[in-house]
Design an enzyme around this catalytic site. Structure first.
Site, PDB file in Angstrom:
ATOM      1  N   GLY A   1      53.402  32.025  48.980  1.00  0.00           N
ATOM      2  CA  GLY A   1      52.479  31.110  49.629  1.00  0.00           C
ATOM      3  C   GLY A   1      51.128  31.755  49.747  1.00  0.00           C
TER       4      GLY A   1
ATOM      5  N   HIS B   1      42.492  25.852  48.569  1.00  0.00           N
ATOM      6  CA  HIS B   1      41.165  25.957  47.983  1.00  0.00           C
ATOM      7  C   HIS B   1      40.197  25.214  48.901  1.00  0.00           C
ATOM      8  CE1 HIS B   1      39.063  26.863  43.963  1.00  0.00           C
ATOM      9  NE2 HIS B   1      39.550  27.956  44.456  1.00  0.00           N
ATOM     10  N   ASN B   2      40.208  25.652  50.155  1.00  0.00           N
ATOM     11  CA  ASN B   2      39.540  24.901  51.209  1.00  0.00           C
ATOM     12  C   ASN B   2      38.020  25.013  51.183  1.00  0.00           C
ATOM     13  OD1 ASN B   2      42.156  24.439  52.011  1.00  0.00           O
ATOM     14  ND2 ASN B   2      42.130  25.989  53.619  1.00  0.00           N
TER      15      ASN B   2
ATOM     16  N   ASP C   1      47.430  35.688  35.508  1.00  0.00           N
ATOM     17  CA  ASP C   1      46.306  34.761  35.400  1.00  0.00           C
ATOM     18  C   ASP C   1      45.093  35.371  36.081  1.00  0.00           C
ATOM     19  OD1 ASP C   1      47.509  34.324  38.041  1.00  0.00           O
ATOM     20  OD2 ASP C   1      45.975  32.794  38.221  1.00  0.00           O
TER      21      ASP C   1
ATOM     22  N   GLN D   1      37.098  30.113  35.263  1.00  0.00           N
ATOM     23  CA  GLN D   1      38.443  29.542  35.221  1.00  0.00           C
ATOM     24  C   GLN D   1      39.058  29.643  33.827  1.00  0.00           C
ATOM     25  OE1 GLN D   1      39.929  27.752  38.215  1.00  0.00           O
ATOM     26  NE2 GLN D   1      38.592  29.431  38.781  1.00  0.00           N
TER      27      GLN D   1
ATOM     28  N   HIS E   1      40.948  37.256  51.548  1.00  0.00           N
ATOM     29  CA  HIS E   1      41.593  36.325  50.624  1.00  0.00           C
ATOM     30  C   HIS E   1      42.562  37.047  49.695  1.00  0.00           C
ATOM     31  CE1 HIS E   1      41.900  32.590  48.362  1.00  0.00           C
ATOM     32  NE2 HIS E   1      41.802  33.306  47.261  1.00  0.00           N
TER      33      HIS E   1
ATOM     34  N   TYR F   1      45.103  40.066  52.199  1.00  0.00           N
ATOM     35  CA  TYR F   1      45.942  39.647  53.330  1.00  0.00           C
ATOM     36  C   TYR F   1      45.927  40.705  54.439  1.00  0.00           C
ATOM     37  CZ  TYR F   1      47.685  35.950  50.301  1.00  0.00           C
ATOM     38  OH  TYR F   1      47.780  34.860  49.490  1.00  0.00           O
TER      39      TYR F   1
ATOM     40  N   GLN G   1      33.555  27.898  41.426  1.00  0.00           N
ATOM     41  CA  GLN G   1      33.923  27.904  40.021  1.00  0.00           C
ATOM     42  C   GLN G   1      33.847  26.492  39.448  1.00  0.00           C
ATOM     43  OE1 GLN G   1      35.714  28.502  42.645  1.00  0.00           O
ATOM     44  NE2 GLN G   1      37.049  30.279  42.460  1.00  0.00           N
TER      45      GLN G   1
END
Lengths: 772, 232
Positions: free
Chosen positions: A559, A116-117, A290, A336, A65, A68, A262
């Protein structure tokens, strides 16, 4: 209860000194998802065993994740296959939190789509909500104000008993989170297919706007500058794999089970947005990042890698929700609504004043150094001492085995051309309505009516128009349009063509709004990269997209890749969701998607051939998937886009609507239903010119086609425009006040019946929210 | 004329309300919830949003913000106050208007172009409408169901304090189709739908004439300006 209150003593942290002293200690690298050779590589980099904190950092940052590692070798094509024109307006390309495009007048737009599958299947509400939250924070970290969101959703079969659970959870998660952030939801797409039954896809897109001078990057420069963590406190949520950590030697006495999903607090994020924008406006921030996947591990190592290379962190300064968290959990937590900023010492007081105004909790946790190392202390001991690039940048890269799928030749040979096509008016009408009411072509307002499309007051187009459009500048009217598309069925038949079809459709959907496409973001959803056939699909997809973008001369600005979307051995259809961003100089010139006035001529741009393989018609009527998807002609798409842009600028076009799923029949129905203006349409000239039958004319999904309506007085000019550009055009009908769609000599359907059929599919299954 | 728009943590439609004020021809003054200073404004808007995340009850925490003490005093002096959506919820929580707002009866957030009848055209925010005018403005909320005890409903109906009523469809289960109400003096008005999202052609609700061309909401703000002009 925390360890402190239970009176248990916490085990001493695994320090660097301890790691050196105990080289043979067994470490749970496999349970953290690291392969043995990856673990060996970490030992080699460090020249010793990693501490448990370092192991935690490497394990999350070297995960598929974050790193890559299976896709990196392919994604490079997006950077190499570019032209000067593609690079010209690109202010920030791939690799940053989100790409940034110069859109003129001193404005820039940043946008990105991200998956966010997996969380959305386990816990649909929080999974989808935090998907929105995460992508919005990516946008803020570029220095932009987020101004719009949209979502590409894939669910299992609409009648499967589990689908309603996921649909209700995902839609209300997006609704609650994005509505509470005050971001208009301007479009997106939703498909149902049993291939997504246990692997729903939630791809969230956000767009932000900024003045050029407000651009911020994620880097930690300036020795002595402070590293500040602000926003929500760090808690035990979202620690992927940490249950194993926690059950090992790290935290005897601490909580053992951490939720891996989360939990979002949109109010905290809304306040964080406004707080960040006030910080940016006050020029109080040097670099910003972030906290998303991999939390503090990711933010510190990436900021340090992109800066002067050194950072010192006092981890005890992190404000915690739960004081019993271990150092490893603090490093890995994906709580978060957190941001990390680099602030000069002189501006720190000003910074803290702004966060105090917004009641945003803030702590200085470290500073930028010139050591070239990321050093993290915890309870007075050094628990991390690494070169940050080895964590954030120079992770493993794999050239996974690729294999041509054994089944694909047989699948492609099984063309839908052999299926029975209707020829009687009754059968054509029946199949037209069956398509109109089918899950994937049905009205999605059950979903979109739960989203705020008005907030901010700049929405010029939104669902059900082909693309969403938002005004950027109130004075000039400058605006952007954005659309997402992906047809997994086409991609399953041929991933190369399928990916270019998605690109072409998103490009066309932006073009029909009157905007000019300028950039692409993609979210590539696939099965396991360890399956060579999936890797083949992936490799073909990236090749197709990079080739296609080169041809269209619009860059991919960023992406996300989502692998492992499969249950057991069965992967999802390859689903590369393509988002295209377009620019329009004045949103007042935008083109509606439906007919607004009676007496306009209806024109079909483009030609129709027998291309029913993988179509909605083949799926709905015959439950068939086989053959080769429609051909793509990107040069023709460019001509078509330029034609529509010119027609829009000269105000010759009253409406324009893209033809895609369901073909001409669906586009006609949608054009009628948009504003309730009827039409009489004839097919005979299409049948004659293109040598096709009525079913093909109505249901084929040939590309490069758009229907436009043109006021009579502009007819000559419009036809001249088409001739001048050499684009095929046929007048196929006229709009009227009949309140019905008449396909001459075949069938007539009244507006009420169209709407009734179109709206029933979702409302019948998921309950009525409010009738339109 | 200067109209203040109060921003609370979690306010969303504050900038939209400021734009609506400007388009109507007045000056918009941004006010911060944590202050006690109204900056001498001539009228006040409590905008939509999710102040404090709608935690506890919608508008409940915001109704205790420092600036609310000043707003309550101003309202009692006769200064025009408009509460939109979350602002309406605040006015109810602050007891400047009776009744309360509860979760929509169908349980979901809903966004739609909503038809309303203006039932009272003598308030500071509705005097520009023709009697019983039918208007369309966006509605978007999750907790817009208006409730009150039977006596209160009877008083609202009997004293012509229902300012707006839902037409054609009641989107949230509000009693008597009540979309908004006024106080007896007509200076404090609250409603769930959003007039500030129907003030500019191209960005409002669809109308029969053209896509997104609805500007029925503008009259709320021009009404306040007209009321101010006659009062000075």
């Amino acid at each position: 209860m925390s360890a402190a209150t239970t009176g248990m003593t916490r085990s001493a942290p695994d320090s660097v000194a301890n790691a050196i002293a105990t080289p043979g200690k067994e470490q749970p690298y496999a349970a953290l998802g690291l392969k043995s050779d990856e673990y060996a590589k970490i030992r080699e980099i460090l020249g010793r065993r990693p501490t448990s904190g370092e192991l935690a950092m490497y394990s999350v940052m070297w995960s598929e994740h974050c790193s890559y590692k299976s896709s990196k070798n392919y994604l490079r094509q997006f950077g190499t296959k570019t032209t000067e024109k593609m690079r010209k307006n690109l202010m920030v390309g791939m690799g940053e939190n989100a790409g940034v495009v110069d859109v003129g007048e001193g404005w820039a737009v940043t946008f990105k789509i991200e998956s966010h599958n997996h969380p959305s299947y386990i816990e649909p509400f929080q999974g989808a909500a935090t998907g929105v939250g995460g992508i919005v924070r990516d946008i803020i970290s570029m220095g932009a104000r987020p101004v719009a969101v949209m979502d590409a959703l894939r669910f299992g079969h609409i009648d499967h008993p589990d689908t309603a659970r996921v649909v209700h959870g995902v839609v209300s998660g997006i609704s609650v989170y994005a509505n509470c952030l005050g971001l208009p939801n301007i479009g997106g797409e939703t498909y149902f297919d049993s291939v997504y039954q246990a692997n729903p896809l939630v791809n969230a897109l956000a767009v932000g706007v900024l003045r050029h001078e407000d651009l911020h990057l994620a880097n930690a420069r300036g020795v002595g500058n402070k590293v500040v963590l602000f926003g929500a406190r760090t808690g035990g949520d979202g620690i992927g794999g940490a249950s194993i950590l926690a059950s090992d030697s790290f935290s005897a006495g601490g909580p053992t089970k951490r939720p891996a999903v989360q939990v979002g607090d949109p109010f905290a994020e809304k306040v964080l947005i406004e707080c960040c924008l006030e910080l940016f406006a006050g020029r109080l921030v040097e670099g910003i990042q972030d906290l998303g996947a991999a939390g503090i591990s990711c933010a510190t190592s990436e900021l340090a890698s992109n800066g002067d290379g050194g950072m010192f962190i006092e981890l005890d300064s992190v404000l915690l929700r739960d004081p019993s968290l271990t150092a490893e959990e603090v490093l890995m937590s994906e709580s978060q609504e957190r941001m990390m900023a680099v602030v000069t010492p002189e501006k720190l007081a000003g910074f803290l004043a702004v966060t105090a105004k917004w009641d945003v909790e803030t702590s200085v946790i470290g500073e930028v150094t010139d050591t070239g190392r990321l050093i993290i202390n915890w309870q007075g001991e050094e628990i991390v001492n690494v070169e940050p690039r080895t964590v954030a940048v120079d992770g493993p890269v794999y050239d996974r085995p690729v294999a041509y799928p054994s089944w694909i030749d047989a699948l492609q040979a099984d063309s839908a051309a052999r299926l029975d096509r209707p020829s009687t008016p009754e059968a054509l009408r029946e199949q037209f309505l069956a398509l109109l009411g089918s899950a994937n072509l049905a009205d999605k307002s059950w979903i979109t009516n739960q989203y705020d499309r008005y907030v901010m007051g700049n929405t010029a187009l939104s669902f059900p128009d082909d693309g969403g459009m938002v005004r950027i500048d109130e004075e000039s009217g400058l605006g952007f349009a954005v659309a997402t598309d992906a047809n997994g069925r086409f991609c399953q038949l041929d991933p190369y063509r399928g990916a270019q079809l998605a690109l072409a459709e998103a490009f066309r959907n932006v073009a029909v709004t009157g905007a000019t496409p300028v950039a692409v973001s993609d979210c590539l959803n696939f099965g396991s990269p360890e399956n060579p056939e999936v890797m083949w699909q992936f490799s073909r997809t990236v090749e197709a997209l990079s080739d296609g973008c080169l041809k269209l001369e619009i860059p991919v600005t960023g992406g996300n890749v989502s692998f492992y979307n499969q249950t057991g051995d069965v992967p999802i259809h390859p689903t590369p969701v393509i988002a295209v961003l377009g620019i329009i100089s004045d949103v007042g010139m935008r083109i509606p998607s439906g007919w607004q006035d009676e007496g306009n001529n209806i024109y079909l741009l483009g030609t129709t051939v027998l291309e029913l393989d993988g179509s909605a018609w083949a799926g709905v009527v015959h439950d068939h998937l086989g053959g080769m998807p429609p051909a793509v002609d990107l040069a023709a798409e460019q001509t078509l886009a330029a034609l529509i842009a010119a027609g829009g600028e000269q105000s010759l076009i009253a409406s324009a609507h893209d033809l895609a799923d369901g073909g001409l029949a669906q586009a006609l129905a949608e054009s009628v239903m948009r504003f309730g203006v009827g039409a009489r349409v004839w097919l005979n000239e299409i049948l004659e010119r293109d040598s096709v039958d009525a079913a093909t004319a109505l249901f084929s999904e040939s590309t490069g086609r758009v229907i436009v309506s043109v006021p009579r007085e502009d007819d000559v000019k419009f036809q001249g425009l088409c001739e001048g550009r050499g684009y095929p055009v046929l007048r196929i009908g006229v709009t009227d006040n009949s309140g019905e769609l008449e396909v001459q000599d075949l069938f007539t359907v009244k507006l009420d019946e169209l709407r009734g059929v179109h709206r029933a599919a979702l409302a019948d299954r998921f309950g009525t929210v409010v009738v339109q | 004329m200067r109209i203040g728009v109060v921003t609370f943590p979690g306010s969303l439609d504050d900038r939209d309300a400021q734009r609506a004020v400007r388009l109507a021809g007045a000056d918009a003054v941004a006010l911060w919830h944590g202050e006690h200073d109204l900056h001498g404004v001539d009228a006040l808007i409590l905008p939509g949003g999710f102040s404090y995340g709608d935690y506890l009850r919608c508008g409940a925490i915001a109704s205790l913000s420092p600036i609310m003490a000043e707003i309550i005093a101003a309202a009692n002096r006769g200064v025009p106050v408009l509460g939109i959506c979350n602002g309406f919820q605040m006015l109810a929580e602050a007891h400047l208007l009776p009744g309360g707002l509860i979760r929509n009866n169908h349980g979901s957030f809903v966004c739609r172009d909503q038809k309303l009848r203006v039932e009272n055209t003598s308030t500071a925010w509705t005097n520009g409408f023709a009697p019983a005018a039918e208007i369309t403005i966006p509605l978007k909320n999750g907790e817009g169901g208006f409730i009150a005890d039977a006596d209160t409903i009877a008083r609202l109906e009997g004293e012509n304090l229902v300012a707006f009523r839902y037409l054609e469809l009641n989107p949230n289960g509000s009693l008597n189709d009540i979309a908004g109400i006024t106080n007896a003096r007509g200076n404090v008005v609250g409603l769930m739908p959003h007039p500030e999202h129907a003030v500019e052609e191209g960005f409002g609700p669809d109308t029969a004439a053209a896509m997104r061309s609805g500007t029925d909401g503008l009259t709320f703000f021009t009404s306040a300006i007209a009321a101010f002009a006659t009062s000075v």
